[in-house]
Design an enzyme around this catalytic site. Structure first.
Site, PDB file in Angstrom:
ATOM      1  N   ARG A   1      74.572   2.023  -0.960  1.00 40.11           N
ATOM      2  CA  ARG A   1      73.904   1.923  -2.249  1.00 40.11           C
ATOM      3  C   ARG A   1      74.845   1.222  -3.226  1.00 40.11           C
ATOM      4  O   ARG A   1      76.047   1.467  -3.252  1.00 40.11           O
ATOM      5  CB  ARG A   1      73.521   3.306  -2.802  1.00 40.11           C
ATOM      6  CG  ARG A   1      72.300   3.929  -2.135  1.00 40.11           C
ATOM      7  CD  ARG A   1      71.035   3.139  -2.433  1.00 40.11           C
ATOM      8  NE  ARG A   1      69.821   3.758  -1.911  1.00 40.11           N
ATOM      9  CZ  ARG A   1      69.322   3.533  -0.708  1.00 40.11           C
ATOM     10  NH1 ARG A   1      69.953   2.718   0.125  1.00 40.11           N
ATOM     11  NH2 ARG A   1      68.186   4.121  -0.336  1.00 40.11           N
TER      12      ARG A   1
ATOM     13  N   GLU B   1      68.738  -3.717  -8.742  1.00 40.99           N
ATOM     14  CA  GLU B   1      67.950  -4.481  -7.773  1.00 40.99           C
ATOM     15  C   GLU B   1      66.534  -4.664  -8.306  1.00 40.99           C
ATOM     16  O   GLU B   1      65.964  -3.719  -8.858  1.00 40.99           O
ATOM     17  CB  GLU B   1      67.931  -3.761  -6.419  1.00 40.99           C
ATOM     18  CG  GLU B   1      69.310  -3.649  -5.787  1.00 40.99           C
ATOM     19  CD  GLU B   1      69.291  -2.992  -4.409  1.00 40.99           C
ATOM     20  OE1 GLU B   1      68.183  -2.698  -3.892  1.00 40.99           O
ATOM     21  OE2 GLU B   1      70.371  -2.783  -3.837  1.00 40.99           O
TER      22      GLU B   1
ATOM     23  N   HIS C   1      69.441  -6.466   0.236  1.00 38.67           N
ATOM     24  CA  HIS C   1      69.104  -5.101   0.649  1.00 38.67           C
ATOM     25  C   HIS C   1      68.048  -5.101   1.756  1.00 38.67           C
ATOM     26  O   HIS C   1      67.031  -4.410   1.679  1.00 38.67           O
ATOM     27  CB  HIS C   1      68.615  -4.267  -0.537  1.00 38.67           C
ATOM     28  CG  HIS C   1      68.731  -2.781  -0.305  1.00 38.67           C
ATOM     29  ND1 HIS C   1      68.762  -1.858  -1.318  1.00 38.67           N
ATOM     30  CD2 HIS C   1      68.825  -2.052   0.843  1.00 38.67           C
ATOM     31  CE1 HIS C   1      68.860  -0.630  -0.828  1.00 38.67           C
ATOM     32  NE2 HIS C   1      68.897  -0.734   0.501  1.00 38.67           N
TER      33      HIS C   1
END
Length: 344
Positions: A243, A272, A291
């Site tokens: 993360r 994000e 991601h």
């Protein structure tokens, strides 16, 4: 026969309205006669209370679930996260609302470990720069970009959970020294897989490659700070597939600009989508992926299997694993809700 209504978050669908995460999962849902599925009408982040109200179970990708969201959980029994991170879910609110939260550790274990390996090998071999040399017709400049060794180097992990253990298993043939920092792991587990447990500071001082393999929490937010980055070898690399908030991005930029480390590979970011014009986007020694590096057919298959198993088991009032808030399973109010909603 009583059916158990399962809602899928809208972000599973691509621009064409097709499930972008494999039709195999949908086919599996359809094969369970006691499950009836559908999608949220729209993508909202956070999810609205009205969006969860029609469902008994939810399989969710990225949106947040807040205490306000959970006010619509009168008929919701299980929230199955399509992944292992749950920093986007208010776990306490789930327990208060008699909702079990589940994750998919088996589905992500190998694919995320492969992602770490991909990043490590790409950093070591100067892959981004060498790709650009060919595209820019700078063939002769290759002499200026030698790679770094992996054999005999030290691989350190922040965390020693399923993904980290799989990562160490994959590197067995690389003959690397193995370090980990994990204050919660049984030392016997580390010993059995040949990993030396050390302090966080020692991990940063000794490692040539550092992989972030822990959850994002209040405890781990900005865990990787100026102080820790300052302990790294100038020849070392850091990799984050966990993360974004675990690494202080501003501190990382300062460390890279100051030559405190050799480079970084990030699949996750503090904000994000990562759309800001960050200096990270202009550094030759930094690899950035959106991601999704672990998003493979193997990952999809495993995560569908875990998440569908969770909702199906709850629908049948059967024991299930991978529950985050296990204490909810002992609440009389949860048990009464399960009796009211579930197939018998």
């Amino acid at each position: 026969m009583r059916t158990f209504k399962v809602g899928l978050s809208r972000d599973f669908l691509n621009a064409e309205g097709r499930n972008a995460f494999g039709e195999e999962g949908i086919e599996t849902l359809q094969s369970h006669a006691h499950l009836e599925y559908g999608y949220f009408d729209e993508h909202r982040d956070p999810v609205g209370a009205d969006q969860i109200a029609p469902w008994n179970g939810i399989i969710s990708l990225t949106p947040k679930y807040t205490a306000e969201t959970l006010k619509g959980a009168d008929d919701l029994l299980v929230l199955a996260r399509f992944g292992v991170g749950y920093d986007n879910v208010d776990v306490e609110a789930c327990t208060e609302a008699d909702v079990a939260l589940t994750i998919t550790p088996n589905g992500v274990r190998k694919p995320v470990a492969y992602s770490i390996m991909t990043h490590m090998l790409a950093l070591a071999h100067q892959y981004p720069v060498k790709t650009r040399l060919v595209k820019e017709n700078r063939w002769n400049d290759r002499i200026n970009y030698p790679g770094k060794r992996i054999t005999g180097q030290t691989l350190g992990s922040i965390g020693l959970g399923n993904i980290a253990r799989e990562m160490f298993h994959m590197t067995a043939g690389f003959e690397m020294r193995r370090l980990a920092y994990d204050p919660y792991i049984d030392p016997k587990i580390a010993k059995d897989i040949g990993v030396e447990l050390v302090s966080l500071e020692e991990l940063f001082e000794r490692s040539d490659y550092i992989a972030v393999n822990c959850f994002l929490s209040k405890e781990t937010y900005h865990l990787v700070s100026d102080a820790l980055l300052g302990l790294m070898k100038p020849t070392a690399y850091i990799i984050n597939t966990a993360r974004g908030g675990i690494i202080d991005e501003a501190a990382l930029i300062r460390a890279l600009e100051g030559g405190k480390l050799a480079g970084a590979a990030l699949d996750v970011f503090e904000e994000e989508p990562f759309v800001a014009d960050s200096p990270l986007k202009h550094m030759d020694n930094v690899i950035l992926t959106p991601h999704s590096l672990c998003w493979t057919d193997e990952l999809y298959q495993g995560m569908w299997a875990d998440s569908i198993a969770s909702v199906s088991s709850f629908a049948k009032r059967l024991p299930t694993s991978n529950v985050v808030n296990k204490e909810v399973l002992q609440k009389n109010s949860f048990l009464n809700k399960m009796k009211r909603l579930c197939y018998e």
